[in-house]
Motif scaffolding. Sequence first.
Motif, PDB file in Angstrom:
ATOM      1  N   THR A  22       0.867  -1.182   0.000  1.00 49.61           N
ATOM      2  CA  THR A  22       0.000   0.000   0.000  1.00 49.61           C
ATOM      3  C   THR A  22       0.896   1.222   0.000  1.00 49.61           C
ATOM      4  N   ASP A  23       1.280   1.697   1.208  1.00 52.49           N
ATOM      5  CA  ASP A  23       2.152   2.874   1.164  1.00 52.49           C
ATOM      6  C   ASP A  23       3.248   2.763   2.209  1.00 52.49           C
ATOM      7  N   ASP A  96     -14.737  -2.401 -14.946  1.00 49.32           N
ATOM      8  CA  ASP A  96     -14.202  -1.030 -14.958  1.00 49.32           C
ATOM      9  C   ASP A  96     -13.385  -0.765 -16.217  1.00 49.32           C
ATOM     10  N   VAL A 105      -7.769  -0.658 -14.312  1.00 54.58           N
ATOM     11  CA  VAL A 105      -8.197   0.577 -13.646  1.00 54.58           C
ATOM     12  C   VAL A 105      -9.168   0.301 -12.485  1.00 54.58           C
ATOM     13  N   ARG A 107     -10.286  -2.498  -9.080  1.00 57.15           N
ATOM     14  CA  ARG A 107      -9.655  -2.835  -7.781  1.00 57.15           C
ATOM     15  C   ARG A 107      -8.307  -3.528  -7.978  1.00 57.15           C
ATOM     16  N   LYS A 110      -5.769  -1.032  -8.970  1.00 60.12           N
ATOM     17  CA  LYS A 110      -5.269  -0.186  -7.863  1.00 60.12           C
ATOM     18  C   LYS A 110      -4.160  -0.934  -7.120  1.00 60.12           C
ATOM     19  N   LEU A 111      -4.335  -2.252  -6.978  1.00 63.96           N
ATOM     20  CA  LEU A 111      -3.283  -3.031  -6.310  1.00 63.96           C
ATOM     21  C   LEU A 111      -2.034  -3.109  -7.197  1.00 63.96           C
ATOM     22  N   ASP A 113      -1.072  -0.809  -9.200  1.00 72.92           N
ATOM     23  CA  ASP A 113      -0.425   0.509  -9.016  1.00 72.92           C
ATOM     24  C   ASP A 113       0.477   0.486  -7.775  1.00 72.92           C
ATOM     25  N   LYS A 114      -0.030  -0.144  -6.704  1.00 72.82           N
ATOM     26  CA  LYS A 114       0.747  -0.191  -5.459  1.00 72.82           C
ATOM     27  C   LYS A 114       1.975  -1.089  -5.610  1.00 72.82           C
ATOM     28  N   LYS A 123       4.027   3.922 -13.640  1.00 80.15           N
ATOM     29  CA  LYS A 123       3.098   3.340 -14.609  1.00 80.15           C
ATOM     30  C   LYS A 123       3.412   3.811 -16.030  1.00 80.15           C
TER      31      LYS A 123
END
Length: 244
Positions: A22-23, A96, A105, A107, A110-111, A113-114, A123
């Motif tokens: 995550t971050d 999506d 793009v 869920r 999003k993972l 991307d992380k 990206k």
Amino acid sequence: MGKNIDTDKFINQHLKMNNFFTDGFIVKGKLDMQNQTDTNQTDSDIAAKNEQLRELADQIEKCRKCPLGSSRTNAVPGEGNPNAQIMFVGEGPGADEDAQGKPFVGRAGKLLDKILAASGLKKKDVYIGNILKCRPPENRDPKPDEITNCLPYLQQQIEIINPEIIIALGAHAARTLLDTTKPIGQLRGQFHQYYAGLGKPAVKLMPTYHPAYLLRNYSKDNRRKVWEDMKSVLEELNLPIPKH
Ligand code: URA
């Protein structure tokens, strides 16, 4: 008292796990983003690749080789740097992606991307595509004849982009590109060769778990395995490995 300490430890562990992908990564050292693309290519080489990918995207949008071409809202040809060293290949668009015409793009995206951020990758520097360019209804698995019809588009994208490494996300991508029926758990964790055809150079391929699988099975062990796979790719490309 002892109970409180245990609770703190538990909460801490939970937070640490949550932050993984995550971050929670502290990136130590300077990351050389330049290395993520092939710097030997001239601007006109890149423009030519862009044009070829755009032409291919036009063909994909017009494609009606299988019924998915008529049931989908938007085709999802793929997106990213035409000069990428790393190309990610997923299974096929979900709801999506179908709505937006862009890969990853939702869920799972999003993972992804992380995972990219945790690996020190941007990206815009990688290319992201799929085995299927049109969404299968209800996100069912791709059918063999759909894969057969759609695969030439991906093969051409790989040929144009000419990445140093392909990361196959999940069983469908890995098995299709490696022409095997082995389980993803056996395939991941080591480099394989993707053969584009006779006389064409093989491309290194690292299979790893699909982000959607990771979301459904969000264990520390599974996230560690994806991180190990990403680290192998970074090492192979001599890219810095973020510490976390
Ligand atoms: N899953 C995929 O395999 N591809 C996408 O583009 C999105 C979700």
